[in-house]
Design a protein around this motif. Structure first.
Motif, PDB file in Angstrom:
ATOM      1  N   LYS A   1       4.944   6.138  -6.477  1.00 12.84           N
ATOM      2  CA  LYS A   1       3.877   5.188  -6.782  1.00 12.84           C
ATOM      3  C   LYS A   1       3.189   4.696  -5.509  1.00 12.84           C
ATOM      4  N   GLN A   2       3.251   5.482  -4.448  1.00 11.27           N
ATOM      5  CA  GLN A   2       2.671   5.071  -3.165  1.00 11.27           C
ATOM      6  C   GLN A   2       1.223   4.623  -3.319  1.00 11.27           C
ATOM      7  N   LYS A   3       0.401   5.451  -3.937  1.00 11.04           N
ATOM      8  CA  LYS A   3      -1.022   5.125  -4.078  1.00 11.04           C
ATOM      9  C   LYS A   3      -1.207   3.875  -4.933  1.00 11.04           C
ATOM     10  N   GLU A   4      -0.474   3.784  -6.025  1.00  8.65           N
ATOM     11  CA  GLU A   4      -0.587   2.633  -6.932  1.00  8.65           C
ATOM     12  C   GLU A   4      -0.229   1.331  -6.216  1.00  8.65           C
ATOM     13  N   TRP A   5       0.915   1.340  -5.529  1.00  4.62           N
ATOM     14  CA  TRP A   5       1.356   0.117  -4.838  1.00  4.62           C
ATOM     15  C   TRP A   5       0.388  -0.273  -3.725  1.00  4.62           C
TER      16      TRP A   5
ATOM     17  N   PHE B   1       3.085  -5.676   2.102  1.00  7.49           N
ATOM     18  CA  PHE B   1       4.123  -4.734   2.514  1.00  7.49           C
ATOM     19  C   PHE B   1       4.363  -3.742   1.391  1.00  7.49           C
ATOM     20  N   SER B   2       4.397  -2.458   1.718  1.00  2.27           N
ATOM     21  CA  SER B   2       4.757  -1.421   0.760  1.00  2.27           C
ATOM     22  C   SER B   2       5.565  -0.366   1.497  1.00  2.27           C
ATOM     23  N   SER B   3       6.825  -0.223   1.108  1.00  4.16           N
ATOM     24  CA  SER B   3       7.692   0.721   1.819  1.00  4.16           C
ATOM     25  C   SER B   3       7.716   2.106   1.182  1.00  4.16           C
ATOM     26  N   LEU B   4       6.996   2.279   0.103  1.00  3.53           N
ATOM     27  CA  LEU B   4       7.035   3.550  -0.620  1.00  3.53           C
ATOM     28  C   LEU B   4       6.039   4.543  -0.025  1.00  3.53           C
ATOM     29  N   GLY B   5       6.549   5.716   0.384  1.00  2.00           N
ATOM     30  CA  GLY B   5       5.674   6.724   0.956  1.00  2.00           C
ATOM     31  C   GLY B   5       6.095   8.136   0.619  1.00  2.00           C
ATOM     32  N   ASP B   6       6.889   8.274  -0.429  1.00  2.00           N
ATOM     33  CA  ASP B   6       7.422   9.580  -0.805  1.00  2.00           C
ATOM     34  C   ASP B   6       6.456  10.352  -1.698  1.00  2.00           C
TER      35      ASP B   6
ATOM     36  N   GLU C   1       9.997  -3.488  -7.049  1.00  2.00           N
ATOM     37  CA  GLU C   1      11.042  -2.747  -6.337  1.00  2.00           C
ATOM     38  C   GLU C   1      11.403  -1.518  -7.155  1.00  2.00           C
ATOM     39  N   GLU C   2      11.729  -0.451  -6.438  1.00  2.00           N
ATOM     40  CA  GLU C   2      12.113   0.789  -7.108  1.00  2.00           C
ATOM     41  C   GLU C   2      12.944   1.647  -6.158  1.00  2.00           C
TER      42      GLU C   2
END
Length: 143
Positions: A64-68, A55-60, A37-38
């Protein structure tokens, strides 16, 4: 079931991507594992009998979008639900090609001018219901 599908919720900043994805994740009662979480974003997996869902909600941008997303791909999740801004979508696209996933790119329902929480809750729940329906249809081999 069509294996290896990424459902990508694609929209501009602050349009409910994370909230909608979190609501989908919360609809699954068991076998959840939070991986990170971040700043309100998260990534996690759910292991079910028939498949593993990531699930990955990070897209900014500059996140860390690519990493997650790559960690979920390496976990061999059959279905991944993720978020992306329009300008970041090429990250999802390139990883889907690298790992041979199909992308179902969808746009959330949101209101450009109204930030009333009563409306936002309706939109986020509606988005979550659509994503959950897609997951169910993918698992049944209907999509």
């Amino acid at each position: 079931m069509e294996r290896k599908v990424i459902i990508c919720l694609c929209a501009p900043e602050s349009k409910g991507k994370t909230s909608s994805i979190r609501k989908v994740y919360e609809q699954f009662p068991e076998n959840k594992k939070m991986l990170g979480e971040e700043d309100g974003d998260f990534y996690a997996i759910i292991k079910q009998e028939e498949c593993t869902i990531g699930f990955s909600s990070l897209g900014d941008p500059k996140s860390k979008q690519k990493e997650w997303l790559e960690k979920l791909l390496e976990q061999e999740c059959e279905i991944i639900v993720t978020a992306s801004r329009m300008e970041q979508f090429e990250i999802v696209e390139s990883l889907s090609e690298k790992y041979e996933y199909t992308i179902k790119r969808i746009s959330p329902v949101y209101d450009y001018e109204n930030n009333d929480n009563r409306y936002l809750e309706i939109f986020h729940q509606g988005n979550a219901d659509v994503i959950k329906s897609l997951i169910d249809k993918i698992k049944k081999g209907e999509l």
